[in-house]
Scaffold this motif. Structure first.
Motif, mmCIF file in Angstrom:
data_model
loop_
_atom_site.group_PDB
_atom_site.id
_atom_site.type_symbol
_atom_site.label_atom_id
_atom_site.label_comp_id
_atom_site.label_asym_id
_atom_site.label_seq_id
_atom_site.Cartn_x
_atom_site.Cartn_y
_atom_site.Cartn_z
ATOM 1 N N MET A 1 -26.666 85.489 14.582
ATOM 2 C CA MET A 1 -27.670 86.451 14.164
ATOM 3 C C MET A 1 -28.979 86.117 14.882
ATOM 4 O O MET A 1 -29.416 84.979 14.871
ATOM 5 C CB MET A 1 -27.843 86.351 12.637
ATOM 6 N N ASN A 2 -29.585 87.123 15.517
ATOM 7 C CA ASN A 2 -30.834 86.867 16.225
ATOM 8 C C ASN A 2 -32.000 86.754 15.238
ATOM 9 O O ASN A 2 -31.878 87.080 14.067
ATOM 10 C CB ASN A 2 -31.093 87.925 17.306
ATOM 11 N N CYS A 4 -34.815 88.391 14.842
ATOM 12 C CA CYS A 4 -35.287 89.632 14.225
ATOM 13 C C CYS A 4 -34.372 90.045 13.065
ATOM 14 O O CYS A 4 -34.847 90.382 11.982
ATOM 15 C CB CYS A 4 -35.370 90.743 15.261
ATOM 16 N N ALA A 5 -33.076 90.003 13.302
ATOM 17 C CA ALA A 5 -32.111 90.370 12.263
ATOM 18 C C ALA A 5 -32.193 89.403 11.077
ATOM 19 O O ALA A 5 -32.096 89.814 9.920
ATOM 20 C CB ALA A 5 -30.699 90.391 12.833
ATOM 21 N N LEU A 6 -32.394 88.135 11.371
ATOM 22 C CA LEU A 6 -32.513 87.130 10.311
ATOM 23 C C LEU A 6 -33.756 87.386 9.453
ATOM 24 O O LEU A 6 -33.713 87.287 8.225
ATOM 25 C CB LEU A 6 -32.551 85.724 10.909
ATOM 26 N N LYS A 7 -34.856 87.731 10.109
ATOM 27 C CA LYS A 7 -36.091 88.018 9.363
ATOM 28 C C LYS A 7 -35.919 89.234 8.462
ATOM 29 O O LYS A 7 -36.364 89.232 7.316
ATOM 30 C CB LYS A 7 -37.261 88.228 10.336
ATOM 31 N N VAL A 8 -35.259 90.267 8.959
ATOM 32 C CA VAL A 8 -34.992 91.455 8.139
ATOM 33 C C VAL A 8 -34.098 91.078 6.966
ATOM 34 O O VAL A 8 -34.342 91.467 5.823
ATOM 35 C CB VAL A 8 -34.369 92.594 8.983
ATOM 36 N N GLU A 9 -33.056 90.295 7.247
ATOM 37 C CA GLU A 9 -32.137 89.834 6.194
ATOM 38 C C GLU A 9 -32.895 89.041 5.120
ATOM 39 O O GLU A 9 -32.691 89.247 3.926
ATOM 40 C CB GLU A 9 -31.040 88.972 6.815
#
Length: 151
Positions: A1-2, A4-9
């Motif tokens: 998971m990149n 950006c995706a981790l921050k959204v998650e």
């Protein structure tokens, strides 16, 4: 998971946990988070202006009035005006309510203890620092947005 995706998650998880935390807390005490904040603030003060209570808790003026009317109707608080200033509404907690709130502190402690069960002291300390950083980042983001809108 990149990243950006981790921050959204993480953002979505924080929202979800906040909802569950508030819901669980409210179900343990039979009152909304706002109402609990109001009662706690009144327990700390002998008496307080309704407007000051509203500002201190950052609750919408109409919402605080609704909460206070319901608490007054149930005999938990009293609202009154002083002879020297009929415009200002004062609020105070009734004695019987103080006893009930102090009893609820045991339940609150049990809820909080269960919430952080199986965390080490080190994990709690790290979590506290992380939450403080999130709060600081939120404040900075809000200030930056307001600055952009006003400038």
């Amino acid at each position: 998971m990149n990243s950006c995706a981790l921050k959204v998650e993480l953002f979505l998880k924080l929202q979800s946990v906040n909802k569950e935390l508030c819901s669980g807390f409210e179900s343990c005490f039979g009152a909304s988070t706002s109402r609990i904040q109001i009662l706690h603030a009144l327990l700390e003060e002998n008496e307080i202006l309704q407007a000051d209570l509203q500002k201190q808790l950052n609750i919408d003026p109409a919402a605080i009035t609704r909460h206070l009317k319901q608490l007054e109707k149930s005999g938990v608080i009293s609202r009154y005006r002083k002879d020297n200033d009929q415009r200002a509404t004062w609020v105070k907690l009734e004695e019987v309510a103080k006893i009930e709130i102090e009893k609820s502190y045991k339940e609150k402690k049990e809820f909080i203890d269960q919430l952080f069960d199986r965390f080490t002291e080190e994990e709690l300390s790290l979590f506290h620092k992380m939450i403080q950083r999130v709060e600081l980042n939120i404040e900075e983001a809000v200030r930056a947005k307001e600055s952009n809108e006003n400038g």
